[in-house]
Design an enzyme around this catalytic site. Structure first.
Site, PDB file in Angstrom:
ATOM      1  N   LYS A 241       0.829  -1.216   0.000  1.00 17.16           N
ATOM      2  CA  LYS A 241       0.000   0.000   0.000  1.00 17.16           C
ATOM      3  C   LYS A 241       0.857   1.258   0.000  1.00 17.16           C
ATOM      4  O   LYS A 241       0.440   2.304  -0.500  1.00 17.16           O
ATOM      5  CB  LYS A 241      -0.969  -0.013   1.179  1.00 17.16           C
TER       6      LYS A 241
ATOM      7  N   THR B  14      -3.632   5.506   3.688  1.00 23.08           N
ATOM      8  CA  THR B  14      -2.312   5.965   3.253  1.00 23.08           C
ATOM      9  C   THR B  14      -2.369   6.753   1.958  1.00 23.08           C
ATOM     10  O   THR B  14      -1.518   7.607   1.707  1.00 23.08           O
ATOM     11  CB  THR B  14      -1.366   4.756   3.096  1.00 23.08           C
TER      12      THR B  14
END
Length: 330
Positions: free
Chosen positions: A187, A244
């Site tokens: 990610k 994120t």
């Protein structure tokens, strides 16, 4: 319970603060100058300024001393430092169970955290991994957060999750170690891409597309490595990815934004002053995807921007010019 927190970066300090209300915490500070400053001010001014460290948290410069009589150890160091940290502790007897909170592939070897643990502490070591959508500043402030703790031993995963679980830090258990680790690592690469898109002013639609197609890349790689489909739709997958790629506290998203503004990678990393795991993870994931034959075009684009000098706008053009496919085909 006595818990040793190995690593006084932002995340390690935040976990120490969160757990100090319920457990006896010893925090290992590897840098002597940081240790002296933290003992004097009771604040981690370098990595987590603005938060007082209670007197009940013991600050130590010797990791072996931190482990003395500990019932559980949390390894909260960058993935590049995990092996060295565990090697320093391998001779400790008895070695408590370890929960690794690093998010990334080890540089050069491409190992996931659980592989590093087994190679340094032995395959019989009792360990788990902790990941999920969790900005350190918000955990330190006591804002609600939910994460996942995975271990091959389901009973240990449940016990460790109960130990760390608190009123504002919810910890779910899982047995999908690989899936939780892959989600937490890759990610960061997708977040760099999202930051590039944001920095170029491409808007929310483009960011949403990157997040969605990025999740497809994470899932393809994770399944190839043995992870479970459900994990990538949960906290350690979609949850961490969304946070994120959208949160202003994301260092990896900030890397992409600054690159899109024309700064060099060296300038960006100097400006951040913190580790951005997505940078070296992009290199490792790119190589792994090529070896395994996994299609990861966003990762490829990020890799080329970081390490081959591809201008960010050309990376976006490269993604947009790909041949249209059916969505489920990749």
């Amino acid at each position: 319970m006595k818990i040793a927190v190995l690593g006084a970066g932002a995340w390690g300090t935040a976990l120490a603060l969160s757990l100090a209300e319920r457990h006896a915490i010893a925090l290992w500070v590897w840098d002597p100058a940081d240790l002296e400053a933290m003992r004097r001010t009771r604040v981690n001014g370098r990595y987590l300024p603005g938060f007082s460290i209670p007197p009940s948290v013991a600050l130590e410069g010797d990791p072996v001393a931190v482990l003395a009589h500990a019932d559980l150890a949390l390894a909260v160091v960058p993935s590049a430092a995990l092996r060295e940290t565990l090697q320093r502790l391998a001779g400790c007897a008895p070695m408590p169970p370890v929960v690794v909170a690093s998010k990334g592939f080890e540089p050069a070897t491409g190992c996931l955290s659980h592989q590093v643990v087994e190679e340094t502490l032995g395959q019989r070591a009792q360990y788990g991994v902790l990941s999920g959508p969790s900005f350190a500043q918000e955990v330190a402030r006591g804002l609600p957060t939910a994460v996942t703790l995975a271990a091959g031993d389901a009973a240990f995963a449940e016990r460790a999750a109960r130990v760390l679980h608190g009123p504002r830090l919810r910890v779910y258990s899982s047995t999908d170690v690989v899936g939780v680790e892959v989600g937490g690592a890759v990610k960061n690469v997708i977040a760099i891409a999202a930051g590039i898109s944001d920095g170029l002013g491409f808007g929310h639609n483009a960011r949403a597309a990157l997040i969605t197609r990025g999740l497809a890349e994470i899932t393809r790689l994770g399944l190839k490595l043995g992870g479970c489909q459900e994990t990538f739709l949960g906290l350690a997958g979609a949850g961490d990815l969304i946070l994120t790629c959208t949160g202003d506290l994301s260092r990896n998203r900030q890397v992409g934004r600054l690159l899109a503004q024309g700064q060099s990678l060296e300038e960006v990393l100097d400006r951040l002053g913190h580790v951005a795991e997505g940078v070296h993870t992009a290199r490792e994931v790119h190589g792994l995807a090529q070896r395994l034959g996994v299609d990861m075009p966003i990762t490829e684009a990020v890799y080329r921007v970081l390490f081959q000098g591809l201008p960010p706008h050309q990376a976006v053009d490269m993604l947009l010019s790909r041949e249209p496919k059916r969505e489920h085909s990749g």
